[in-house]
Design a protein around this motif. Structure first.
Motif, PDB file in Angstrom:
ATOM      1  N   ASP A 160     111.082 -20.565 -28.279  1.00 34.71           N
ATOM      2  CA  ASP A 160     112.228 -19.448 -28.442  1.00 34.71           C
ATOM      3  C   ASP A 160     113.289 -20.175 -29.377  1.00 34.71           C
ATOM      4  OD1 ASP A 160     111.463 -17.257 -27.215  1.00 34.71           O
ATOM      5  OD2 ASP A 160     111.578 -18.055 -25.370  1.00 34.71           O
ATOM      6  N   PHE A 161     113.111 -21.467 -29.471  1.00 35.49           N
ATOM      7  CA  PHE A 161     114.273 -22.172 -30.248  1.00 35.49           C
ATOM      8  C   PHE A 161     113.926 -22.810 -31.617  1.00 35.49           C
ATOM      9  CE2 PHE A 161     115.195 -22.747 -25.539  1.00 35.49           C
ATOM     10  CZ  PHE A 161     116.323 -21.915 -25.533  1.00 35.49           C
ATOM     11  N   PHE A 162     112.859 -22.513 -31.837  1.00 34.04           N
ATOM     12  CA  PHE A 162     112.334 -22.963 -33.088  1.00 34.04           C
ATOM     13  C   PHE A 162     113.075 -22.277 -34.319  1.00 34.04           C
ATOM     14  CE2 PHE A 162     107.536 -24.608 -32.561  1.00 34.04           C
ATOM     15  CZ  PHE A 162     107.964 -25.095 -31.429  1.00 34.04           C
ATOM     16  N   SER A 163     112.885 -22.856 -35.303  1.00 34.38           N
ATOM     17  CA  SER A 163     113.808 -22.272 -36.432  1.00 34.38           C
ATOM     18  C   SER A 163     113.247 -20.885 -36.755  1.00 34.38           C
ATOM     19  CB  SER A 163     113.780 -23.306 -37.769  1.00 34.38           C
ATOM     20  OG  SER A 163     112.346 -23.662 -38.089  1.00 34.38           O
ATOM     21  N   SER A 164     112.095 -20.787 -36.501  1.00 37.78           N
ATOM     22  CA  SER A 164     111.223 -19.579 -36.475  1.00 37.78           C
ATOM     23  C   SER A 164     110.484 -19.512 -35.454  1.00 37.78           C
ATOM     24  CB  SER A 164     110.399 -19.039 -37.803  1.00 37.78           C
ATOM     25  OG  SER A 164     109.679 -20.176 -37.878  1.00 37.78           O
ATOM     26  N   PRO A 165     110.939 -18.487 -34.227  1.00 37.96           N
ATOM     27  CA  PRO A 165     110.007 -18.667 -32.903  1.00 37.96           C
ATOM     28  C   PRO A 165     108.891 -17.948 -33.442  1.00 37.96           C
ATOM     29  CG  PRO A 165     112.510 -17.678 -32.713  1.00 37.96           C
ATOM     30  CD  PRO A 165     112.120 -17.994 -34.311  1.00 37.96           C
ATOM     31  N   LEU A 166     107.730 -18.510 -32.933  1.00 41.93           N
ATOM     32  CA  LEU A 166     106.240 -17.909 -33.147  1.00 41.93           C
ATOM     33  C   LEU A 166     106.030 -16.790 -32.338  1.00 41.93           C
ATOM     34  CD1 LEU A 166     104.586 -21.365 -33.546  1.00 41.93           C
ATOM     35  CD2 LEU A 166     105.815 -20.137 -35.254  1.00 41.93           C
ATOM     36  N   THR A 167     105.204 -16.020 -33.033  1.00 41.45           N
ATOM     37  CA  THR A 167     104.727 -14.871 -32.150  1.00 41.45           C
ATOM     38  C   THR A 167     103.315 -15.206 -31.553  1.00 41.45           C
ATOM     39  OG1 THR A 167     105.566 -12.933 -33.625  1.00 41.45           O
ATOM     40  CG2 THR A 167     103.292 -12.511 -32.442  1.00 41.45           C
ATOM     41  N   THR A 168     103.178 -15.148 -30.393  1.00 44.76           N
ATOM     42  CA  THR A 168     102.046 -15.691 -29.777  1.00 44.76           C
ATOM     43  C   THR A 168     101.313 -14.865 -29.146  1.00 44.76           C
ATOM     44  OG1 THR A 168     103.523 -15.910 -27.631  1.00 44.76           O
ATOM     45  CG2 THR A 168     103.247 -17.880 -29.217  1.00 44.76           C
ATOM     46  N   VAL A 169      99.977 -15.217 -28.700  1.00 49.21           N
ATOM     47  CA  VAL A 169      99.154 -14.585 -27.729  1.00 49.21           C
ATOM     48  C   VAL A 169      98.900 -15.469 -26.752  1.00 49.21           C
ATOM     49  CG1 VAL A 169      96.608 -13.709 -27.716  1.00 49.21           C
ATOM     50  CG2 VAL A 169      97.733 -13.451 -29.883  1.00 49.21           C
ATOM     51  N   SER A 170      99.495 -15.299 -25.616  1.00 45.45           N
ATOM     52  CA  SER A 170      99.438 -16.219 -24.503  1.00 45.45           C
ATOM     53  C   SER A 170      98.378 -15.740 -23.345  1.00 45.45           C
ATOM     54  CB  SER A 170     101.051 -16.182 -24.077  1.00 45.45           C
ATOM     55  OG  SER A 170     101.501 -14.897 -23.627  1.00 45.45           O
TER      56      SER A 170
END
Lengths: 348, 348
Positions: free
Chosen positions: B287-297
DNA sequence: TTGAAAGCGTTACCAT
DNA sequence: ATGGTAACGCTTTCAA
């Protein structure tokens, strides 16, 4: 469902027309020692291999009074830090032909006590424990050295038990110094669980550097009270609400950092423009954070490895662990500060 | 160093002036069943408690032919995904008063074979395995059901073994659809280890959605070849060097994503402005990435829990696992797409 | 050069 | 209502 019978030493011996003890000797490489005929040895080895025999380690464990198993107790296996410890311990154990019995105490002292007794009843040959809290009475019994035990990460000064931990005071000093050198004086340390040795030492380091730099300590400079995301989050929110004008945060582990980050984010505060941040432990992918965090990292891999090696020294009776002796090995591994620019240089 | 003698059942019986079997019965709660005098039971219980007796589980294991231990084999305990599986399995095991013996196969088939045989020799009552690769011959023997075994995450269609995995095809479809719906047609899937079922199914899902949407498949659209950071990094670099004009990346696990991110970062490409990205698995702090990643979790916790429950059903002979029966339970847990805006909407 | 037998600490069968 | 004894599968002492 006829439980298929496992091949036993006795069956093998019968098939070979030999006694169990002869077969046992050969299979355990004591053929020479007992002057068993070369030919017999051949025969045994071959047949055993052919039939795919392997000994029942439970029976052997009972007879030999050692199980070739060590126990590992951790507060939270899903935390990367502990998972890495577990991995290295497991690997060292396996290299030694030992099995690792892992328990997760879920940060509960009661569970810790319970699994510890479970493991002891299982006659493990040794124990590696990351104790959960501040109570240590239940560990006292381990001072006897039977079975040998090594503590990791956390320990108790009043307990004569070997341990491997990080140089927490040193790490905190480095972190704090880093902040101070960048001009920060209003620093808040988001602590972990009070009274745990880890926390105490990190706070010590923190305060020491403040003192050396003539920064007056104030109560708001220590906040929070748990090594969790939640604690980091709540503490940070409260700080912001109360309007304390801190310029930097020192978080005492990865989870607290994540929690703090969340609160800052919600308050639309950026790191390091608005608030500088240094944290203990690394976080997976921290390099890709919108602002990568400067960290004081430990090496869980080394902690686990070192502890396992210590444990095997004790098990194999190398290193003289006789309880009268003074040599209870206690190790503090160095930490490393990795600068990722999450600390802003303040104007003087 | 006089090895202090552990209190045994026999000693206890002697102290009480009773036979071992009486004491054993009382302690195992079979007092009623054997009509042992209320008074005697009291006496036994009290004395046992006083002396802090607890039985030697190795001896019991030998006698009862069951050890109350299950084995867990994972390819990499330090990967959060597996660590979480380990944790939930450990907890279920402990709830059942079982111990968990964990081995890390280090992604090596040879080690996997070795630890598997170690665990079987230790007479574990059950096994949970995340097999490392594409070879499965060494698992064949487990089809006999002794000891019962459950596979997690990865499995083999040609093996009649119960397993718990994610709905990988479904997850990949969802991810790919998400990309397509945002206008992407030049999508590269950075795959994991080819021929593993996980990889195969994810690729299937990927291709299926391409097909449905009349996007012609081209060779460059599948790259990489391992579930590692290194693989993701190298594959992405190569793609960039070769100048393929993809607009989106689908990475088949967290490590590959991290590697891809690194390569993109070095090439000064931003997510999602320059390249869109969807990845399998979550990453701590994403969530704190410079661009948070859309994930298939996936839910490693549920996978582990479910597998453990299945295993105990088999151990306790619930659910009829007789090998003639058709009921080898095989489960695909749903995945979840979490949109974190790492996919850019392309102009039409 | 090999084997008989005891023993590790339990549980369980068969008595009494 | 309780106990003697065998058995689990192995190692090891002592004897031959």
């Amino acid at each position: 469902m006829a439980k298929q019978v496992r091949l036993t030493l006795k069956m093998l011996a019968d098939e070979l027309g030999l006694s169990t003890c002869t077969v046992s000797r050969v299979l355990n490489g004591k053929g020479q020692q007992y002057r068993i005929a070369e030919k017999t040895m051949q025969r045994v080895l071959e047949h055993a291999h052919e039939r795919g025999f392997s000994p029942n380690l439970v029976a052997r464990g009972l007879r030999m009074k050692q199980t070739q198993a060590v126990g590992l107790v951790l507060p939270d296996l899903s935390n990367t830090f502990f998972a890495k410890i577990a991995r290295s311990v497991a690997n060292v154990a396996n290299q030694n032909k030992f099995t690792l019995e892992v328990c997760d105490s879920q940060d509960s002292i009661d569970l810790e006590i319970e699994v510890l007794s479970l493991l002891r009843n299982r006659q493990v040959d040794g124990l590696i424990i990351c104790p959960v809290g501040i109570d240590s009475e239940h560990l006292r019994i381990l001072e006897s050295g039977a079975p040998p035990a090594v503590l990791v990460d956390r320990y108790f000064p009043n307990l004569r038990l070997p341990y491997v931990a990080s140089d927490n005071a040193g790490g905190a000093e480095a972190a704090t110094r880093h902040l101070v050198e960048h001009g920060h004086r209003k620093i808040v340390c988001l602590q972990g669980l009070p009274n745990t040795i880890t926390n105490v030492h990190r706070l010590d380091g923190f305060r020491r550097v403040l003192q050396v730099n003539k920064i007056r300590f104030r109560n708001y400079m220590i906040a929070g009270g748990g090594f969790t995301i939640e604690s980091g989050y709540q503490a940070t929110r409260k700080l912001l609400e109360q309007g304390h004008s801190f310029t930097a945060l020192l978080t005492l582990n990865n989870l607290i950092a994540l929690g703090a980050l969340k609160a800052l984010h919600e308050a639309r505060l950026n790191v390091p423009e608005d608030v500088s941040l240094v944290t203990f432990d690394t976080i997976e992918g921290v390099d890709f954070f919108s602002s990568p965090l400067t960290t004081v990292s430990q090496s869980p891999r080394k902690i686990g490895e070192r502890a396992a090696i210590m444990l095997f020294d004790l098990i194999y009776d190398r290193g003289g662990q006789d309880r009268g002796g003074q040599a209870v090995e206690q190790i503090h591994l160095p930490t490393r500060l990795t600068n990722r620019q999450s600390v802003r240089k303040l104007p003087v």
